[in-house]
Design a protein around this motif. Structure first.
Motif, PDB file in Angstrom:
ATOM      1  N   LEU A 276       0.842  -1.195   0.000  1.00 21.94           N
ATOM      2  CA  LEU A 276       0.000   0.000   0.000  1.00 21.94           C
ATOM      3  C   LEU A 276       0.877   1.244   0.000  1.00 21.94           C
ATOM      4  O   LEU A 276       1.991   1.243   0.530  1.00 21.94           O
ATOM      5  CB  LEU A 276      -0.920   0.010   1.229  1.00 21.94           C
ATOM      6  CG  LEU A 276      -1.879  -1.186   1.379  1.00 21.94           C
ATOM      7  CD1 LEU A 276      -2.631  -1.082   2.701  1.00 21.94           C
ATOM      8  CD2 LEU A 276      -2.843  -1.254   0.206  1.00 21.94           C
ATOM      9  N   SER A 308      -6.011   1.716   6.683  1.00 27.27           N
ATOM     10  CA  SER A 308      -5.729   1.231   5.328  1.00 27.27           C
ATOM     11  C   SER A 308      -6.992   1.291   4.483  1.00 27.27           C
ATOM     12  O   SER A 308      -8.102   1.086   4.972  1.00 27.27           O
ATOM     13  CB  SER A 308      -5.177  -0.189   5.364  1.00 27.27           C
ATOM     14  OG  SER A 308      -6.085  -1.072   5.998  1.00 27.27           O
ATOM     15  N   GLU A 310      -8.156  -0.469   1.083  1.00 24.79           N
ATOM     16  CA  GLU A 310      -7.846  -1.462   0.062  1.00 24.79           C
ATOM     17  C   GLU A 310      -8.243  -0.980  -1.335  1.00 24.79           C
ATOM     18  O   GLU A 310      -7.587  -1.294  -2.329  1.00 24.79           O
ATOM     19  CB  GLU A 310      -8.552  -2.781   0.383  1.00 24.79           C
ATOM     20  CG  GLU A 310      -8.145  -3.405   1.713  1.00 24.79           C
ATOM     21  CD  GLU A 310      -6.713  -3.901   1.714  1.00 24.79           C
ATOM     22  OE1 GLU A 310      -6.177  -4.166   0.620  1.00 24.79           O
ATOM     23  OE2 GLU A 310      -6.116  -4.004   2.803  1.00 24.79           O
ATOM     24  N   GLN A 313      -5.789   1.611  -2.267  1.00 25.18           N
ATOM     25  CA  GLN A 313      -4.434   1.056  -2.138  1.00 25.18           C
ATOM     26  C   GLN A 313      -3.505   2.005  -1.380  1.00 25.18           C
ATOM     27  O   GLN A 313      -2.348   2.218  -1.746  1.00 25.18           O
ATOM     28  CB  GLN A 313      -3.845   0.712  -3.514  1.00 25.18           C
ATOM     29  CG  GLN A 313      -4.594  -0.387  -4.251  1.00 25.18           C
ATOM     30  CD  GLN A 313      -4.391  -1.745  -3.584  1.00 25.18           C
ATOM     31  OE1 GLN A 313      -3.299  -2.308  -3.618  1.00 25.18           O
ATOM     32  NE2 GLN A 313      -5.444  -2.265  -2.957  1.00 25.18           N
ATOM     33  N   THR A 314      -4.029   2.570  -0.296  1.00 25.52           N
ATOM     34  CA  THR A 314      -3.249   3.500   0.522  1.00 25.52           C
ATOM     35  C   THR A 314      -3.280   3.073   1.975  1.00 25.52           C
ATOM     36  O   THR A 314      -4.161   2.319   2.410  1.00 25.52           O
ATOM     37  CB  THR A 314      -3.799   4.938   0.423  1.00 25.52           C
ATOM     38  OG1 THR A 314      -5.167   4.947   0.880  1.00 25.52           O
ATOM     39  CG2 THR A 314      -3.720   5.470  -0.991  1.00 25.52           C
ATOM     40  N   GLU A 332       6.034   2.856  -0.565  1.00 23.94           N
ATOM     41  CA  GLU A 332       5.180   1.699  -0.341  1.00 23.94           C
ATOM     42  C   GLU A 332       5.535   1.003   0.973  1.00 23.94           C
ATOM     43  O   GLU A 332       6.698   0.953   1.365  1.00 23.94           O
ATOM     44  CB  GLU A 332       5.315   0.698  -1.494  1.00 23.94           C
ATOM     45  CG  GLU A 332       4.619   1.131  -2.765  1.00 23.94           C
ATOM     46  CD  GLU A 332       4.648   0.053  -3.819  1.00 23.94           C
ATOM     47  OE1 GLU A 332       3.611  -0.134  -4.504  1.00 23.94           O
ATOM     48  OE2 GLU A 332       5.692  -0.595  -3.973  1.00 23.94           O
TER      49      GLU A 332
END
Length: 344
Positions: A276, A308, A310, A313-314, A332
Motif C-alpha cells: 500500500l 488502510s 484497500e 491502495q493507501t 510503499e
C-alpha cells in the motif's frame, strides 16, 4: 514501541546476553563469542548482497525498543540450510514384519537419519527477553519474517521449515538424548547441543547409528517425547500452525522436537500481505497491523495503528511510525494482519 531491523556489529553484547538467557536446547544461538560475531558478519553480508536466488544467506534481525534503544529480541531466516554443513533430521517411518505362514503382521515405527531438508529455507533464532514478553511483541518477532520473505521472494526456497525446541528439563537433560547417549554417544545433551550450534557436526556422522532405529527399543521416557515441544515453545508452534505449517514426520536428532513445514505460497501472512502507498497523517481510530518497508539492507518493521484503504491502495500512518520505518509520503509499505481469520 518495538521495531525490527537487521542486526549490526554494535548488537554483539545484546546477542551474547540473549544466547546465555536462551538456555540449553536453543541450538541456533550458542554461547560462543567468535561464532556469534561470525553470525553477525554473515548476516550483514547477506542483507548487503544482491542475491538472485536462495543460497547460503542468513538474515538475522533484532527487536529494538524505540524509546530506550535496548535490543530485546532476535529472529532470523536461513535462506538455504545444509549448504555449508550437513542439516540432519530424523524421519519417522514404518517397517512391516509379516509372515503369512505364521499369521504374523507387525508394524514397527522407525527413526531414520536423513538430510532431506537440504536447500530449504528455515525460520530460526526466535528469542524475546522475558522483560518484553507481553502484548504483541512475540507475534511481531515471529510474523515479521513473513513480510520480509513476501517482499523478497526470490531470496528463499519454495519450502519453508522451522525446528521446534523439544522436551528438556531446567538442567538441560533430554529424555530422548539420554537413550542415544547411553547407547551411542557418551556425551551429555548440553555438550552435543553446543557442538552442533558451533558447527562441529562431524561427531553426528561418526557416531550416529547408520541404520533405522526401532522406536520400540527406546526407553518409555524417550518414546513419550518424540514429536513433542518444550512448554516454552508451545505458543510459537501454535502461531506457525495458524500460518499453515504442519508436521511431516521429521524430528530433531537430539531432543526429538518436531520440524514443521509449509510451502512458501501457503503461508497465510505471505499470501495475505499487500503493498500500500504511504500517506502520513494523524490517526485517532486506527487498526493495529504489521507494517514494513520494502528495503533489504535498511529493512524496518513494527506493529502500528494504521488506516488502510484497500480500494485506494493507501495506508495512513503517523509521523512517528514513518520515521521508525524510514519511509516518506508516497513510498510503499508491506502490510499484514496480526491475527488470521479462521476461515482464511
Amino acid at each position: 514501541m518495538l521495531f525490527i531491523r537487521p542486526i549490526q556489529s554494535k548488537d554483539f553484547q545484546a546477542l551474547l546476553q540473549m544466547s546465555v538467557e536462551s538456555g540449553v536446547g536453543f541450538t541456533s544461538l550458542p554461547v560462543d563469542e567468535p561464532l556469534l560475531r561470525e553470525k553477525i558478519n554473515h548476516s550483514i553480508k547477506s542483507f548487503a548482497g544482491d542475491a538472485k536466488t536462495a543460497g547460503d544467506q542468513s538474515y538475522l534481525m533484532v527487536a529494538e525498543d524505540s524509546e530506550t534503544g535496548e535490543v530485546v529480541g532476535t529472529t532470523a531466516i536461513d535462506a538455504s540450510v545444509g549448504l555449508a554443513s550437513p542439516f540432519y533430521t530424523y524421519h519417522l517411518g514404518k517397517v512391516v514384519h509379516a509372515s503369512k505362514s505364521l499369521d504374523v503382521y507387525n508394524v514397527v515405527d522407525t527413526l531414520t537419519l536423513t538430510n532431506d531438508y537440504t536447500g530449504v529455507s528455515e525460520l530460526c533464532t526466535l528469542f524475546l527477553r522475558e522483560s518484553h514478553r507481553e502484548g504483541v511483541n512475540g507475534r511481531l518477532l515471529s510474523k515479521v519474517r513473513f513480510l520480509f520473505m513476501a517482499q523478497h521472494k526470490h531470496r528463499f526456497d519454495d519450502i519453508v521449515i522451522a525446528e521446534m525446541r523439544g522436551v528438556s528439563d531446567e538442567q538441560g537433560s533430554s529424555p530422548f538424548w539420554e537413550w542415544l547417549q547411553e547407547h551411542f554417544f557418551s556425551v551429555d545433551f548440553p555438550t552435543a547441543d553446543y557442538l552442533t550450534g558451533v558447527g562441529k557436526k562431524e561427531f553426528i556422522a561418526e557416531l550416529m547409528p547408520k541404520y533405522p532405529i526401532y522406536v520400540s527399543l527406546l526407553s518409555k521416557e524417550a518414546q513419550a517425547v518424540i514429536g513433542e515441544v518444550h512448554e516454552k515453545t508451545r505458543p510459537a508452534l501454535r502461531l506457525l500452525e495458524a500460518e499453515g505449517f504442519d508436521k511431516h514426520g521429521y524430528v530433531d536428532i537430539f531432543d526429538a522436537g518436531p520440524t514443521v513445514q509449509s510451502s512458501f505460497s501457503r503461508i497465510k501472512s505471505i499470501r495475505n500481505s499487500r503493498l500500500l502507498k504511504v500517506i502520513i497523517g494523524n490517526i485517532e481510530k486506527g487498526e493495529d497491523q504489521l507494517v514494513s518497508n520494502t528495503k533489504v539492507e535498511d529493512f524496518r518493521a513494527c506493529c502500528a495503528k494504521v488506516i488502510s484503504d484497500e480500494f485506494e491502495q493507501t495506508i495512513i500512518i503517523d509521523a512517528h511510525t514513518a520515521a521508525i520505518l524510514q519511509v516518506n509520503e508516497g513510498d510503499e509499505l508491506r502490510c499484514g494482519a496480526l491475527r488470521h481469520d479462521e476461515h482464511e
